[in-house]
Design a protein around this motif. Structure first.
Motif, PDB file in Angstrom:
ATOM      1  N   GLU A  18       0.825  -1.203   0.000  1.00 24.94           N
ATOM      2  CA  GLU A  18       0.000   0.000   0.000  1.00 24.94           C
ATOM      3  C   GLU A  18       0.858   1.250   0.000  1.00 24.94           C
ATOM      4  OE1 GLU A  18      -2.158  -3.420   1.536  1.00 24.94           O
ATOM      5  OE2 GLU A  18      -0.326  -2.455   2.201  1.00 24.94           O
ATOM      6  N   GLN A  19       1.918   1.234   0.813  1.00 22.65           N
ATOM      7  CA  GLN A  19       2.812   2.386   0.861  1.00 22.65           C
ATOM      8  C   GLN A  19       3.492   2.606  -0.478  1.00 22.65           C
ATOM      9  OE1 GLN A  19       5.112   1.070   4.252  1.00 22.65           O
ATOM     10  NE2 GLN A  19       4.502   2.904   5.372  1.00 22.65           N
ATOM     11  N   ASN A  20       3.902   1.476  -1.110  1.00 22.56           N
ATOM     12  CA  ASN A  20       4.573   1.577  -2.401  1.00 22.56           C
ATOM     13  C   ASN A  20       3.700   2.287  -3.433  1.00 22.56           C
ATOM     14  OD1 ASN A  20       6.862   0.298  -1.546  1.00 22.56           O
ATOM     15  ND2 ASN A  20       6.200  -1.740  -2.211  1.00 22.56           N
ATOM     16  N   GLN A  21       2.390   2.039  -3.347  1.00 23.36           N
ATOM     17  CA  GLN A  21       1.496   2.585  -4.346  1.00 23.36           C
ATOM     18  C   GLN A  21       1.100   4.022  -4.045  1.00 23.36           C
ATOM     19  OE1 GLN A  21      -1.780  -0.136  -4.733  1.00 23.36           O
ATOM     20  NE2 GLN A  21      -0.493  -1.851  -5.275  1.00 23.36           N
ATOM     21  N   THR A  22       1.117   4.419  -2.791  1.00 23.62           N
ATOM     22  CA  THR A  22       0.606   5.740  -2.446  1.00 23.62           C
ATOM     23  C   THR A  22       1.693   6.757  -2.151  1.00 23.62           C
ATOM     24  OG1 THR A  22       0.456   5.105  -0.118  1.00 23.62           O
ATOM     25  CG2 THR A  22      -1.483   4.700  -1.493  1.00 23.62           C
ATOM     26  N   THR A  23       2.878   6.290  -1.705  1.00 17.16           N
ATOM     27  CA  THR A  23       3.930   7.233  -1.343  1.00 17.16           C
ATOM     28  C   THR A  23       4.669   7.704  -2.582  1.00 17.16           C
ATOM     29  OG1 THR A  23       4.217   6.137   0.760  1.00 17.16           O
ATOM     30  CG2 THR A  23       5.991   7.580   0.048  1.00 17.16           C
ATOM     31  N   THR A  24       4.808   8.986  -2.768  1.00 20.40           N
ATOM     32  CA  THR A  24       5.566   9.517  -3.900  1.00 20.40           C
ATOM     33  C   THR A  24       6.671  10.413  -3.386  1.00 20.40           C
ATOM     34  OG1 THR A  24       4.032  11.374  -4.114  1.00 20.40           O
ATOM     35  CG2 THR A  24       3.594   9.431  -5.467  1.00 20.40           C
ATOM     36  N   LEU A  51       8.295   6.291  -6.759  1.00 23.05           N
ATOM     37  CA  LEU A  51       8.051   7.252  -7.837  1.00 23.05           C
ATOM     38  C   LEU A  51       6.803   6.917  -8.650  1.00 23.05           C
ATOM     39  CD1 LEU A  51      11.731   7.490  -9.127  1.00 23.05           C
ATOM     40  CD2 LEU A  51      10.581   9.040  -7.541  1.00 23.05           C
ATOM     41  N   VAL A  52       6.065   5.889  -8.225  1.00 22.97           N
ATOM     42  CA  VAL A  52       4.869   5.464  -8.959  1.00 22.97           C
ATOM     43  C   VAL A  52       3.909   6.644  -9.119  1.00 22.97           C
ATOM     44  CG1 VAL A  52       2.773   4.057  -8.803  1.00 22.97           C
ATOM     45  CG2 VAL A  52       5.010   3.039  -8.346  1.00 22.97           C
ATOM     46  N   GLY A  53       3.422   6.812 -10.341  1.00 25.27           N
ATOM     47  CA  GLY A  53       2.466   7.876 -10.620  1.00 25.27           C
ATOM     48  C   GLY A  53       3.093   9.140 -11.156  1.00 25.27           C
ATOM     49  N   GLN A  54       4.413   9.242 -11.136  1.00 25.54           N
ATOM     50  CA  GLN A  54       5.054  10.465 -11.611  1.00 25.54           C
ATOM     51  C   GLN A  54       5.266  10.414 -13.122  1.00 25.54           C
ATOM     52  OE1 GLN A  54       8.073  12.465  -9.475  1.00 25.54           O
ATOM     53  NE2 GLN A  54       7.833  11.224  -7.626  1.00 25.54           N
ATOM     54  N   ARG A  55       5.058  11.563 -13.742  1.00 27.04           N
ATOM     55  CA  ARG A  55       5.260  11.691 -15.189  1.00 27.04           C
ATOM     56  C   ARG A  55       6.713  12.089 -15.449  1.00 27.04           C
ATOM     57  NH1 ARG A  55       1.990  12.164 -19.349  1.00 27.04           N
ATOM     58  NH2 ARG A  55       0.220  12.236 -17.918  1.00 27.04           N
ATOM     59  N   LEU A 170       5.274   6.518 -14.619  1.00 23.26           N
ATOM     60  CA  LEU A 170       5.870   5.364 -13.949  1.00 23.26           C
ATOM     61  C   LEU A 170       4.783   4.577 -13.216  1.00 23.26           C
ATOM     62  CD1 LEU A 170       9.057   7.096 -12.516  1.00 23.26           C
ATOM     63  CD2 LEU A 170       8.990   5.447 -14.388  1.00 23.26           C
ATOM     64  N   GLU A 171       4.753   3.270 -13.453  1.00 21.70           N
ATOM     65  CA  GLU A 171       3.760   2.397 -12.835  1.00 21.70           C
ATOM     66  C   GLU A 171       4.415   1.120 -12.353  1.00 21.70           C
ATOM     67  OE1 GLU A 171       0.691   1.640 -15.664  1.00 21.70           O
ATOM     68  OE2 GLU A 171      -0.183   3.658 -15.499  1.00 21.70           O
ATOM     69  N   GLN A 172       3.724   0.427 -11.450  1.00 16.95           N
ATOM     70  CA  GLN A 172       4.169  -0.909 -11.055  1.00 16.95           C
ATOM     71  C   GLN A 172       3.702  -1.905 -12.101  1.00 16.95           C
ATOM     72  OE1 GLN A 172       2.843  -0.699  -6.608  1.00 16.95           O
ATOM     73  NE2 GLN A 172       4.274  -2.396  -6.810  1.00 16.95           N
ATOM     74  N   PRO A 173       4.557  -2.852 -12.506  1.00 17.30           N
ATOM     75  CA  PRO A 173       4.121  -3.885 -13.444  1.00 17.30           C
ATOM     76  C   PRO A 173       2.992  -4.722 -12.839  1.00 17.30           C
ATOM     77  CG  PRO A 173       6.512  -3.863 -13.224  1.00 17.30           C
ATOM     78  CD  PRO A 173       5.980  -3.003 -12.140  1.00 17.30           C
ATOM     79  N   LEU A 174       2.029  -5.095 -13.656  1.00 16.28           N
ATOM     80  CA  LEU A 174       0.946  -5.953 -13.155  1.00 16.28           C
ATOM     81  C   LEU A 174       1.480  -7.319 -12.765  1.00 16.28           C
ATOM     82  CD1 LEU A 174      -1.962  -5.073 -15.610  1.00 16.28           C
ATOM     83  CD2 LEU A 174      -1.554  -4.226 -13.298  1.00 16.28           C
TER      84      LEU A 174
END
Length: 623
Positions: A18-24, A51-55, A170-174
């Motif tokens: 959860e932290q990986n997905q929400t923390t930027t 850095l997930v979610g950053q352009r 940047l995204e996490q691989p499925l």
């Protein structure tokens, strides 16, 4: 002192999903470009998950590519695609197994009541995504870039070696695997296309030997890129060590008019050959040698035509590489014969140096040490770092015609001071590699030398062994389990096999050998009171041999003048050097470090030509 500049960043604590997905964590663009350096994404403690979610905009060269069909119920959603059907969430065990085993798919379709032909057509028309692994040279790891098949320019980025600049999120691989993060591409900004039929690095694995034919392209390989980054760290650490310890960096000349030690292995610098009238008729070689050269040149032309045919065809790339190496050897042989002919012509030609560019004989420097002494006797502690040149006709894997040397001189210092400084210097720069190039060293350990990390870790934690030349000779004379090709006796230089035995077999670490016979060292080395030995030392390391040569210089003008006379050196060339002893003389010592040898020691490379970007060696300077 050894770790004053280099501190390893504490690893980031493991984050929950959860932290990986929400923390930027904000990321900064490279200051002189609009792109983000891949190292700043992939070399973080969390491997980029923060850095997930950053352009971002990233650039690099394509290392590999894969094409994957998207699931038919996913529409145009990039990122949900089949990889052996691992992405399916509600799949029965039997169906999952069938999906993984291609041979049973047709049977599975019948059992599940599917029309195989219809489904195959539907599958062919499903949209796909392209998975590119790109690298910009900043680190070992590659970034996975996911590009939708509907994007423009897609067909141009499918070749290995293509350069791209791409913008995305940047995204996490499925599918969790090697890559912790990937870039979902939204815009391809730039493409540098590659002609795959002619691109010599299209294969996944190419030997270092084969890469020598492509010095201008080989840094694109992961191995050479890692070696280059390690060399860069060693360079930066060199300047850091001397800066931290109060040394002054001084640029030294590359062209010298002093024939160091009456050396015969110096390159002469002259403009007279361009003005030699009718040079081709001065000393014609015999017909047999001319005929041999003509045959070789004819063969070179034939080999070149053959290579062009191989490039145009779909020939095996290994065959092409072998043909290129064969052509290189033929060119080297032709150059060697032409060199002999030119040398013969020059020997028969009287060069009037009064009309030359410098009005006297001049050479490419084999060492800046003599010049550096003049600055040490004014600024106390100085060093230089630059190229030196040796015209040794050797094809040894440890010899280059152009190499880089670190040279150091300390005023008010004796032999032991120089030995201590050299040992501290080596430990410092090696510590820097362990700290700053850990990923590169892991890669080198995997591809080149599995023991390289353990070897350089041990050098930083243990004091170097120290023995006199006399003790070394006595030790070697007692060896019974090995027969040396060259007999060892007091008064001769230790050979490579003698040095290797001491470092690799006896001490298994770097060893400092000092107090050599005066006859085997240069004229400027301080002669000790016994009249037979001099204050000189070498540092010998496992695998590579000599890393450092150093000495205390003779400060007494009468003694050094006597040595110049004994060796028959042209006194007029060294009068400026003797001035250092005439005016404010001081005890001083120094050493020189062969930089490529250090790179060999750190990486475990066998051939020194692989340690330098564009190697120059005997009959070999291709570009």
């Amino acid at each position: 002192m050894l770790n004053s500049k280099y501190h390893t960043q504490a690893p980031t604590s493991k984050m929950s999903s959860e932290q990986n997905q929400t923390t930027t964590i904000p990321i900064e663009n490279f200051k002189y470009s609009k792109r983000v350096v891949l190292k700043s994404i992939l070399s973080r403690g969390d491997k980029g998950l923060g850095l997930v979610g950053q352009r971002v905009v990233v650039g690099g060269w394509v290392k590999s590519k894969r094409e994957k069909k998207m699931k038919k119920d996913q529409g145009s959603k990039v990122g949900s695609f089949e990889v052996g059907d691992e992405t399916r969430s509600n799949v029965g065990c039997c169906e999952a197994i069938l999906a993984r085993i291609r041979m049973l798919r047709s049977v599975g379709r019948l059992i599940l009541g599917r029309d195989g032909e219809v489904e195959r057509k539907e599958e062919d028309h499903r949209p796909c995504v392209v998975l590119l692994k790109i690298n910009d040279g900043s680190c070992v790891d590659n970034l996975q870039v996911v590009i939708d098949s509907s994007m423009s320019l897609l067909s141009e980025v499918m070749s290995t070696g293509t350069s791209i600049l791409v913008e995305g999120v940047l995204e996490q691989p499925l599918i969790q695997g090697k890559h912790k993060i990937e870039l979902k591409a939204e815009k391809i900004i730039h493409v540098g296309v590659v002609d795959l039929k002619k691109y010599p690095l299209a294969k996944t694995r190419i030997s270092l030997e084969s890469l020598k034919a492509y010095s201008h392209l080989r840094p694109r390989t992961t191995t050479v890129a890692s070696i280059t980054r390690i060399r860069n760290t060693l360079t930066y650490a060199t300047h850091t060590f001397f800066h931290n310890n109060g040394f002054i960096y001084v640029h030294m000349p590359v062209i010298t008019t002093t024939d160091i030690g009456a050396s015969s292995n110096m390159f002469q610098v002259t403009t007279l050959l361009n003005k030699t009238e009718d040079a081709t008729n001065l000393n014609p070689t015999n017909d047999r040698e001319n005929l041999s050269l003509e045959v070789i040149k004819s063969s070179i032309k034939e080999k070149s035509n053959n290579i062009e045919e191989l490039k145009r065809s779909e020939s095996n790339r290994e065959v092409l590489l072998a043909a290129l190496l064969d052509l290189q050897k033929a060119n080297e042989l032709a150059l060697q014969i032409e060199g002999k002919q030119s040398e013969s012509k020059i020997n028969k030609t009287e060069l009037n140096h009064v009309k030359d560019f410098f009005s006297r004989p001049a050479y490419l420097s084999v060492s800046a040490g003599l010049y550096l002494e003049s600055y040490a006797c004014a600024l106390s502690s100085v060093y230089t770092f630059g190229p030196i040149f040796r015209a040794e006709k050797s094809q040894s894997m440890k010899q280059l015609a152009e190499m880089w040397m670190v040279e150091v001189e300390l005023a008010f210092a004796e032999l032991e001071d120089a030995m201590n400084c050299a040992e501290d210097f080596l430990k410092f720069i090696i510590y820097a590699v362990l700290n700053d190039c850990s990923d590169d060293m892991k890669f080198i350990a995997k591809r080149i030398d599995k023991d390289c990390i353990d070897r350089i870790q041990s050098i930083g934690s243990n004091a170097f062994a120290r023995i006199t030349y006399t003790e070394a000779v006595e030790l070697l004379n007692k060896v019974t389990e090995k027969t040396f090709q060259q007999n060892i006796e007091w008064g001769i230089n230790l050979s490579e096999e003698h040095e290797s035995y001491l470092a690799d077999e006896v001490y298994k670490q770097p060893v400092i050998i000092y107090d050599y016979p005066k006859e085997v060292k240069p004229f400027y080395v301080h002669v000790k009171e016994d009249g037979k030995t001099c204050s000189a030392f070498d540092i010998i390391a496992p695998r590579v041999g000599v890393l450092v040569r150093g000495s205390q210089k003779e400060e007494n003008i009468d003694k050094i003048s006597t040595r110049v006379g004994e060796l028959g050196l042209p006194r007029e060339q060294y009068d400026w050097y003797l001035d250092i002893r005439r005016h404010g003389t001081v005890k001083h010592s120094g050493f020189s470090v062969g930089f490529e040898n250090v790179v060999m020691f750190v990486t475990g490379l066998d051939d020194i030509k692989d340690t330098i970007p564009f190697p120059r060696s005997y009959v070999s300077a291709s570009i």
